[in-house]
Scaffold this motif. Structure first.
Motif, PDB file in Angstrom:
ATOM      1  N   ASP A 242       8.019   7.267  15.683  1.00  0.00           N
ATOM      2  CA  ASP A 242       8.827   6.780  16.809  1.00  0.00           C
ATOM      3  C   ASP A 242       8.437   5.361  17.209  1.00  0.00           C
ATOM      4  O   ASP A 242       9.292   4.516  17.475  1.00  0.00           O
ATOM      5  CB  ASP A 242       8.675   7.718  18.013  1.00  0.00           C
ATOM      6  N   GLN A 243       7.147   5.095  17.268  1.00  0.00           N
ATOM      7  CA  GLN A 243       6.658   3.779  17.669  1.00  0.00           C
ATOM      8  C   GLN A 243       6.402   2.856  16.480  1.00  0.00           C
ATOM      9  O   GLN A 243       5.935   1.724  16.661  1.00  0.00           O
ATOM     10  CB  GLN A 243       5.352   3.938  18.479  1.00  0.00           C
ATOM     11  N   GLN A 244       6.639   3.363  15.280  1.00  0.00           N
ATOM     12  CA  GLN A 244       6.457   2.591  14.049  1.00  0.00           C
ATOM     13  C   GLN A 244       5.046   1.965  13.990  1.00  0.00           C
ATOM     14  O   GLN A 244       4.062   2.682  14.062  1.00  0.00           O
ATOM     15  CB  GLN A 244       7.568   1.549  13.919  1.00  0.00           C
ATOM     16  N   PHE A 245       4.974   0.631  13.851  1.00  0.00           N
ATOM     17  CA  PHE A 245       3.655  -0.001  13.723  1.00  0.00           C
ATOM     18  C   PHE A 245       2.848   0.032  15.030  1.00  0.00           C
ATOM     19  O   PHE A 245       1.638  -0.197  15.018  1.00  0.00           O
ATOM     20  CB  PHE A 245       3.792  -1.457  13.258  1.00  0.00           C
ATOM     21  N   GLU A 246       3.516   0.324  16.139  1.00  0.00           N
ATOM     22  CA  GLU A 246       2.817   0.423  17.426  1.00  0.00           C
ATOM     23  C   GLU A 246       2.354   1.847  17.702  1.00  0.00           C
ATOM     24  O   GLU A 246       1.881   2.137  18.801  1.00  0.00           O
ATOM     25  CB  GLU A 246       3.733  -0.066  18.549  1.00  0.00           C
TER      26      GLU A 246
ATOM     27  N   ALA B 264       0.829  -1.217   0.000  1.00  0.00           N
ATOM     28  CA  ALA B 264       0.000   0.000   0.000  1.00  0.00           C
ATOM     29  C   ALA B 264       0.857   1.258   0.000  1.00  0.00           C
ATOM     30  O   ALA B 264       0.315   2.368   0.124  1.00  0.00           O
ATOM     31  CB  ALA B 264      -0.923  -0.006   1.222  1.00  0.00           C
ATOM     32  N   ALA B 265       2.180   1.101  -0.106  1.00  0.00           N
ATOM     33  CA  ALA B 265       3.118   2.224  -0.182  1.00  0.00           C
ATOM     34  C   ALA B 265       3.054   3.135   1.037  1.00  0.00           C
ATOM     35  O   ALA B 265       3.220   4.351   0.927  1.00  0.00           O
ATOM     36  CB  ALA B 265       2.869   3.023  -1.465  1.00  0.00           C
ATOM     37  N   VAL B 266       2.821   2.548   2.204  1.00  0.00           N
ATOM     38  CA  VAL B 266       2.771   3.337   3.434  1.00  0.00           C
ATOM     39  C   VAL B 266       3.818   2.876   4.438  1.00  0.00           C
ATOM     40  O   VAL B 266       3.971   3.445   5.513  1.00  0.00           O
ATOM     41  CB  VAL B 266       1.335   3.264   4.060  1.00  0.00           C
ATOM     42  N   TYR B 267       4.576   1.851   4.080  1.00  0.00           N
ATOM     43  CA  TYR B 267       5.566   1.261   4.993  1.00  0.00           C
ATOM     44  C   TYR B 267       6.619   2.281   5.427  1.00  0.00           C
ATOM     45  O   TYR B 267       6.951   2.399   6.618  1.00  0.00           O
ATOM     46  CB  TYR B 267       6.236   0.053   4.332  1.00  0.00           C
ATOM     47  N   LYS B 268       7.157   3.041   4.479  1.00  0.00           N
ATOM     48  CA  LYS B 268       8.206   4.018   4.796  1.00  0.00           C
ATOM     49  C   LYS B 268       7.688   5.079   5.755  1.00  0.00           C
ATOM     50  O   LYS B 268       8.401   5.493   6.684  1.00  0.00           O
ATOM     51  CB  LYS B 268       8.713   4.669   3.512  1.00  0.00           C
ATOM     52  N   ASN B 269       6.437   5.549   5.539  1.00  0.00           N
ATOM     53  CA  ASN B 269       5.853   6.546   6.442  1.00  0.00           C
ATOM     54  C   ASN B 269       5.719   6.011   7.859  1.00  0.00           C
ATOM     55  O   ASN B 269       5.992   6.722   8.839  1.00  0.00           O
ATOM     56  CB  ASN B 269       4.478   6.986   5.930  1.00  0.00           C
ATOM     57  N   ILE B 270       5.299   4.754   7.956  1.00  0.00           N
ATOM     58  CA  ILE B 270       5.103   4.145   9.281  1.00  0.00           C
ATOM     59  C   ILE B 270       6.440   4.010  10.011  1.00  0.00           C
ATOM     60  O   ILE B 270       6.528   4.286  11.215  1.00  0.00           O
ATOM     61  CB  ILE B 270       4.425   2.759   9.146  1.00  0.00           C
ATOM     62  N   MET B 271       7.483   3.625   9.287  1.00  0.00           N
ATOM     63  CA  MET B 271       8.792   3.416   9.911  1.00  0.00           C
ATOM     64  C   MET B 271       9.413   4.736  10.389  1.00  0.00           C
ATOM     65  O   MET B 271      10.330   4.734  11.207  1.00  0.00           O
ATOM     66  CB  MET B 271       9.743   2.721   8.940  1.00  0.00           C
ATOM     67  N   GLU B 272       8.913   5.855   9.903  1.00  0.00           N
ATOM     68  CA  GLU B 272       9.419   7.163  10.337  1.00  0.00           C
ATOM     69  C   GLU B 272       8.842   7.579  11.687  1.00  0.00           C
ATOM     70  O   GLU B 272       9.386   8.475  12.348  1.00  0.00           O
ATOM     71  CB  GLU B 272       9.101   8.227   9.284  1.00  0.00           C
TER      72      GLU B 272
END
Length: 595
Positions: A475-479, A465-473
């Motif tokens: 602080d808590q990432q996927f959490e 979904a091309a949102v992985y990089k945004n999530i990893m930026e």
């Protein structure tokens, strides 16, 4: 009580919990009546011993009489105390059975309402606001619980106590009993008269409370718009008006209730005066003893709390009836969309619309008219058209959020109304136009349709979904915990998280309802490229405004005012130089002007 009859099934379910409670009520009241008879014996004993004490004035036996007299009074005092403790013990048991059972029933009723809400169709939620729905499952159920617990407990307690006391009174002196109870019919007539007023006002209060809850819920949901338009003062004034209406209705009910308690206390006080006067006459006639007067006064005072609580209990019952009536209105609402087929479904992905027409039930607006098309298994269908042309309606009908008014929708050759709806939806991924995210972590939002939290699969869905990089930026990432409705994310991020939530299901059919409008062209191409791999051999429906998004589709449908204006491939429609060609040229010109 007609509305409250719905609760009888719960009383039957918990009958073995309620029955001991009723027994405890009877036993506790039996121990409540006994002290009055002991007081009568003690009072008569006092009179007799005083006379006897004076008779032996100057004799040594007088001292012995005083000692026996004191010991007897101490014994009767201890006996009254013991009876009070025993009664208190049974009152504890009574509350532990009846009140706890009311909590169990409250739990069951809330779950039943919530479960029924989930079965109701989308049209129901378009007609009713969220605040009212919430109020019926919280405030209304709480009022009903007060009927099932305290109201029933005190009602049974009052009835049993009345019976025991009246039997005790009549067994002593019928004439005195009649005079003592004479004010009670007046009290009953007063309660009957005021009940109808309480019921009417209770319904109005609940309506005002629902309106207030809806106002607050809507304001907080749209707080960004409120602040953007600097409408805080206007909204605050609106809240004050809603609160004022609720306050006035509540005060109106309190004023009516305020008449109960003075009248009740007046009637009880009048009974006490009558008891002393008539009792005195009966004592002078030698029909009863002075101890009986004391006994009757205790009986009358014991009736004080039940009688004064009668108005409160009546109010609880009336308010519960008003609340249950509101609950029943929704519980009696039958879902328009039902799941008639329990058989499992192996979805392949062929979809066919056959002369489908649809009007929205709440507005009567015709959204689709004689729409016909077919998508083969594994094909990509694109739908384009101006705002209000019926694109989202097609998506909602594909998900069977509504049933068609005319024509039919067939899934793998079977009418959508006759297949297992839950199995169909579980194999279909749907990304709605209005993205909704829950107040939870990003990972749990993506894995919403999954039973387990499998991080590798979640991460892959985020990448697709091309949102992985945004999530990893973050602080808590996927959490990372996102706020209500995903308020902490940008519009494009919310859309892509929603896309990841649909992809993770590995659906056989994937429906995108204009969910790429907030992403840039480069990200859009990346998502579509990834989807081409994920949905290989599976059916996809892509609803969009931009022609560049859909030009690679196997079939394109152009909608105009609820009808299909054109359909075919990109090349076919461009050669036709119709509505699609005009849209393409117009958008191409706009893009050139922007660059």
């Amino acid at each position: 009580m007609k509305e409250l009859a719905y609760l009888n099934k719960f009383f039957f379910k918990y009958r073995w919990k309620l029955l001991p409670g009723v027994i405890f009520v009877i036993v506790s009241n039996f121990f409540a009546v006994l002290p009055a008879q002991i007081i009568r014996i003690a009072f008569d004993l006092v009179n007799e011993n005083i006379a006897l004490y004076r008779l032996f004035n100057g004799f040594e036996r007088q001292e012995m009489i005083l000692k026996v007299f004191g010991t007897s009074l101490l014994f009767f005092g201890i006996l009254v105390l013991v009876l009070a403790l025993v009664r208190g013990l049974f009152l504890f048991f009574m509350r532990q059975t009846i009140i706890l059972t009311s909590r169990h029933i409250e739990f069951d009723l809330k779950n039943e309402i919530y479960h029924h809400y989930q079965k109701l169709s989308l049209a129901f939620y378009r007609k009713n606001n969220t605040g009212d729905l919430m109020n019926r499952v919280t405030e209304d159920v709480s009022r009903v619980r007060m009927y099932m617990g305290p109201a029933i407990m005190y009602t049974i307690n009052t009835i049993v106590l009345f019976i025991l006391i009246i039997v005790a009174m009549v067994s002593v002196n019928l004439k005195l009993a009649i005079y003592c109870l004479l004010p009670l019919p007046v009290l009953a007539i007063t309660i009957y008269y005021v009940n109808s007023i309480i019921n009417l006002k209770s319904e109005k209060i609940q309506q005002r409370l629902s309106s207030l809850s809806s106002f607050v819920q809507e304001t907080f949901s749209g707080i960004r718009v409120v602040k953007s338009y600097v409408k805080e003062d206007s909204i605050r004034k609106g809240f004050e008006l809603e609160s004022e209406s609720y306050k006035n209705e509540s005060l109106s009910l309190v004023k009516v209730q305020a008449y109960f308690y003075p009248i009740m206390l007046l009637m009880v006080g009048l009974s006490t005066i009558i008891t002393i006067y008539i009792g005195g006459l009966e004592v002078m006639d030698g029909k009863i003893s002075s101890g009986n007067i004391a006994e009757f006064i205790v009986y009358v005072n014991q009736l004080t709390f039940p009688v004064t609580s009668l108005g409160w209990v009546t109010s609880l019952i009336q308010r519960a009836a008003a609340s249950q009536k509101r609950i029943n209105e929704f519980l009696k609402t039958t879902p328009e969309i039902i799941n008639p087929n329990p058989n499992q479904l192996e979805l392949k992905g062929t979809i066919k619309f056959d002369n489908v027409s649809f009007n929205y039930p709440d507005t009567g607006i015709q959204a689709l008219k004689n729409v016909s098309f077919e998508i083969k298994e594994g094909e990509l269908l694109a739908i384009i058209g101006r705002t209000g042309s019926g694109k989202s309606t097609i998506a909602n009908l594909m998900m069977r959020m509504y049933d068609v008014d005319a024509g039919s929708i067939k899934i793998d050759g079977n009418d959508i109304r006759h297949i297992n709806l839950e199995a169909y939806r579980s194999q279909t991924g749907f990304v709605p136009q209005e993205v909704f995210l829950f107040s939870d972590t990003i990972a749990r939002n993506i894995a919403f349709g999954q039973d387990t939290l499998n991080m590798p699969i979640i991460e892959q869905a985020a990448k697709d979904a091309a949102v992985y990089k945004n999530i990893m930026e973050f602080d808590q990432q996927f959490e990372t915990f996102i706020g209500e409705r995903g308020i902490t994310l940008s519009g494009g991020q919310k859309q892509r998280v929603s896309i990841a939530r649909a992809i993770i299901k590995s659906p056989q059919i994937l429906i995108f309802d204009d969910c790429l409008s907030a992403v840039d062209t480069k990200t859009e191409e990346e998502i579509l490229s990834n989807l081409g791999k994920v949905m290989q051999g599976k059916t996809s429906v892509l609803i969009a405004h931009r022609v560049s998004t859909i030009k690679n589709a196997d079939k394109i449908i152009v909608l105009d005012k609820g009808e299909i204006a054109e359909q075919g491939t990109h090349e076919f429609l461009m050669d036709k130089k119709g509505t699609y060609f005009e849209l393409y040229e117009k958008q191409l010109l706009e893009e050139q002007q922007l660059t």
